[in-house]
Design a protein around this motif. Sequence first.
Motif, PDB file in Angstrom:
ATOM      1  N   TYR A   1      -0.262  -9.948 -13.978  1.00 31.83           N
ATOM      2  CA  TYR A   1      -1.121  -8.736 -13.934  1.00 31.83           C
ATOM      3  C   TYR A   1      -0.354  -8.074 -12.438  1.00 31.83           C
ATOM      4  N   GLY A   2      -0.229  -8.799 -11.667  1.00 33.18           N
ATOM      5  CA  GLY A   2       0.331  -8.537 -10.320  1.00 33.18           C
ATOM      6  C   GLY A   2       1.556  -7.812 -10.461  1.00 33.18           C
ATOM      7  N   GLU A   3       2.768  -8.273 -11.256  1.00 28.63           N
ATOM      8  CA  GLU A   3       3.897  -7.599 -11.271  1.00 28.63           C
ATOM      9  C   GLU A   3       3.663  -6.424 -12.193  1.00 28.63           C
ATOM     10  N   ALA A   4       3.068  -6.309 -13.097  1.00 19.70           N
ATOM     11  CA  ALA A   4       2.743  -5.227 -13.987  1.00 19.70           C
ATOM     12  C   ALA A   4       2.173  -4.095 -13.028  1.00 19.70           C
ATOM     13  N   MET A   5       1.336  -4.382 -12.145  1.00 20.19           N
ATOM     14  CA  MET A   5       0.638  -3.117 -11.384  1.00 20.19           C
ATOM     15  C   MET A   5       1.922  -2.867 -10.242  1.00 20.19           C
ATOM     16  N   THR A   6       2.669  -3.703  -9.694  1.00 20.17           N
ATOM     17  CA  THR A   6       3.763  -3.356  -8.911  1.00 20.17           C
ATOM     18  C   THR A   6       4.671  -2.437  -9.657  1.00 20.17           C
ATOM     19  N   LEU A   7       5.066  -2.577 -10.825  1.00 20.62           N
ATOM     20  CA  LEU A   7       5.923  -1.959 -11.506  1.00 20.62           C
ATOM     21  C   LEU A   7       5.427  -0.470 -11.738  1.00 20.62           C
ATOM     22  N   LEU A   8       4.232  -0.231 -11.921  1.00 24.53           N
ATOM     23  CA  LEU A   8       3.416   0.935 -12.069  1.00 24.53           C
ATOM     24  C   LEU A   8       3.451   1.631 -10.641  1.00 24.53           C
ATOM     25  N   CYS A   9       3.367   0.736  -9.473  1.00 24.57           N
ATOM     26  CA  CYS A   9       3.472   1.497  -8.248  1.00 24.57           C
ATOM     27  C   CYS A   9       4.762   2.003  -7.961  1.00 24.57           C
ATOM     28  N   ALA A  10       5.785   1.408  -8.529  1.00 22.63           N
ATOM     29  CA  ALA A  10       7.122   1.813  -8.408  1.00 22.63           C
ATOM     30  C   ALA A  10       7.455   3.072  -9.172  1.00 22.63           C
ATOM     31  N   LEU A  11       6.984   3.186 -10.318  1.00 26.09           N
ATOM     32  CA  LEU A  11       6.930   4.469 -10.964  1.00 26.09           C
ATOM     33  C   LEU A  11       6.291   5.434 -10.399  1.00 26.09           C
ATOM     34  N   LEU A  12       4.912   5.276  -9.820  1.00 27.65           N
ATOM     35  CA  LEU A  12       4.323   6.332  -9.126  1.00 27.65           C
ATOM     36  C   LEU A  12       5.049   6.674  -7.658  1.00 27.65           C
ATOM     37  N   PHE A  13       5.770   5.640  -6.844  1.00 28.87           N
ATOM     38  CA  PHE A  13       6.499   5.964  -5.768  1.00 28.87           C
ATOM     39  C   PHE A  13       7.600   7.177  -6.127  1.00 28.87           C
ATOM     40  N   ALA A  14       8.116   6.833  -7.442  1.00 24.40           N
ATOM     41  CA  ALA A  14       9.280   7.618  -7.786  1.00 24.40           C
ATOM     42  C   ALA A  14       8.688   9.122  -7.985  1.00 24.40           C
ATOM     43  N   VAL A  15       7.514   9.188  -8.753  1.00 22.19           N
ATOM     44  CA  VAL A  15       6.946  10.275  -9.012  1.00 22.19           C
ATOM     45  C   VAL A  15       6.782  11.235  -7.565  1.00 22.19           C
ATOM     46  N   HIS A  16       6.411  10.454  -6.546  1.00 23.04           N
ATOM     47  CA  HIS A  16       6.066  11.118  -5.135  1.00 23.04           C
ATOM     48  C   HIS A  16       7.442  11.607  -4.563  1.00 23.04           C
ATOM     49  N   MET A  17       8.540  10.924  -4.656  1.00 24.94           N
ATOM     50  CA  MET A  17       9.590  11.128  -4.213  1.00 24.94           C
ATOM     51  C   MET A  17       9.941  12.512  -4.693  1.00 24.94           C
ATOM     52  N   VAL A  18       9.857  12.809  -6.201  1.00 24.39           N
ATOM     53  CA  VAL A  18      10.417  13.821  -6.995  1.00 24.39           C
ATOM     54  C   VAL A  18       9.408  14.847  -6.592  1.00 24.39           C
ATOM     55  N   LEU A  19       8.093  15.091  -6.275  1.00 25.32           N
ATOM     56  CA  LEU A  19       7.192  15.911  -5.831  1.00 25.32           C
ATOM     57  C   LEU A  19       7.610  16.380  -4.443  1.00 25.32           C
TER      58      LEU A  19
END
Length: 305
Positions: free
Chosen positions: A152-170
């Motif tokens: 679960y911890g690794e899955a949530m961390t991968l989701l955070c990586a996706l969200l950080f990428a979204v933030h960078m594009v924004l």
Amino acid sequence: MGKGKAIPAWVYKAAIVVATIIWGYSFVAMKDVVSVLPPAWLLGFRFTFAGVLLTAILWKRVRKAFSGRMLLAGAALGLADFMAFWTQTIGLEHTTPGINAFLTATYCVIVPFLWWIVAHRRPTVFNIGAAVLALVGIWLVSVQSGGMTMGYGEAMTLLCALLFAVHMVLVSKLSRFHDVLALTAVQFVAEGCLGFVFGTAFETFPGFGVFTPGIIGQLVFLALFASIVAFGIQNVALAHIPPAQASLFLSLESVFGVLFSIALYGEQITLRLLVGFVLIFAAIVISETFPLKKKTGAQTGETTD
């Protein structure tokens, strides 16, 4: 401008390394704080303090740039960054700081593919190769040796990586129309407010008794150094060196995260983890370096300094 150009490029690169050291230690600091303060509440206190302090420092600049559209843009950045930090902090509750740091760094591989969707700029063969390397590294780091399921911890961390990428594009889109430092101040305030809202709705506040001198010190570090100072260094450096080079240096955050985790948190490094870390870091290097070399002097609209 003139004085800025007199400073050698290596100074800005060295400054980025300082920022990555701060962020690397922040993984261990957050691990300590999140053990007594739920993730949303932690982010609420961290970013409210950072936002209020940064707004006070940049008051004239923020007031000059302020408008309804700027407020909306800052709130959008705050939402994206808050969700990224929230999922990262939840992931940190269920995995080690080192693994959390390295999996977070995979945003460098995700960004080119998101940019393809937004800007219709196809990723190069190097981006695709880096993604494959990253997936193999993520599997080695994340999947338990006794089974094929991801924690679960690794899955949530991968989701955070996706969200950080979204933030960078924004950020890359919205900073064209607004003062980026003023946006950062509004973003911090929005993140702090979201932390308190999410904390009230989904978590239980443990009470002010958890705020020992040690926890307060860690929170001050996270707000002052890991938020204001490190982000400030990053923004100034990005104005003087090419973004791809800066991103490569910023990826050192994950390396320092592991080093601090080993030295201070007692994380054990196995051969499986080490190989996974090397593959993920190699993917980051390939994704950020080789596309730049291929595009130099080519048709891309971005300058290469």
